[in-house]
Scaffold this motif. Sequence first.
Motif, PDB file in Angstrom:
ATOM      1  N   ASN A   1       0.817  -1.218   0.000  1.00 59.68           N
ATOM      2  CA  ASN A   1       0.000   0.000   0.000  1.00 59.68           C
ATOM      3  C   ASN A   1       0.846   1.263   0.000  1.00 59.68           C
ATOM      4  OD1 ASN A   1      -2.468  -1.377   0.006  1.00 59.68           O
ATOM      5  ND2 ASN A   1      -2.347  -1.664   2.219  1.00 59.68           N
ATOM      6  N   GLY A   2       2.154   1.102  -0.059  1.00 54.30           N
ATOM      7  CA  GLY A   2       3.049   2.252  -0.101  1.00 54.30           C
ATOM      8  C   GLY A   2       3.178   2.963   1.228  1.00 54.30           C
TER       9      GLY A   2
ATOM     10  N   GLU B   1       4.776   3.742   4.830  1.00 55.97           N
ATOM     11  CA  GLU B   1       6.062   3.625   5.517  1.00 55.97           C
ATOM     12  C   GLU B   1       5.877   4.205   6.904  1.00 55.97           C
ATOM     13  OE1 GLU B   1       9.427   5.034   3.405  1.00 55.97           O
ATOM     14  OE2 GLU B   1       8.661   4.322   1.493  1.00 55.97           O
TER      15      GLU B   1
END
Length: 103
Positions: free
Chosen positions: A82-83, A85
């Motif tokens: 899902n990107g 971080e």
Amino acid sequence: TCALPISAAQVAIGLVAKDIDGALNNIEELASQVHDKWLERNYDYAGGGELDVPYSELPENEKQKDRDQIILAHEVLSQMMNGEENETSEDMNQEPDMMDEEI
């Protein structure tokens, strides 16, 4: 060449990555595989001991450690896909045993 030792986290990530959508529905089987691989890696230490049994015969607290590896692997891979971080560079620099305590 010298191969680096494989950790339980690496095993769990490899297992979850094969079927991320179904991993949590298959957690007991995957946790069993984590235990089997742990036992293979640590047989000199654990062979013949109380943990040298099939996953189904482990005490509940030991089974939960293997389940936790699968759950954490699923969370990490889901975030990556899902990107997201969420970890800071400071989190990444923690000693491994400190990170294990948070699991």
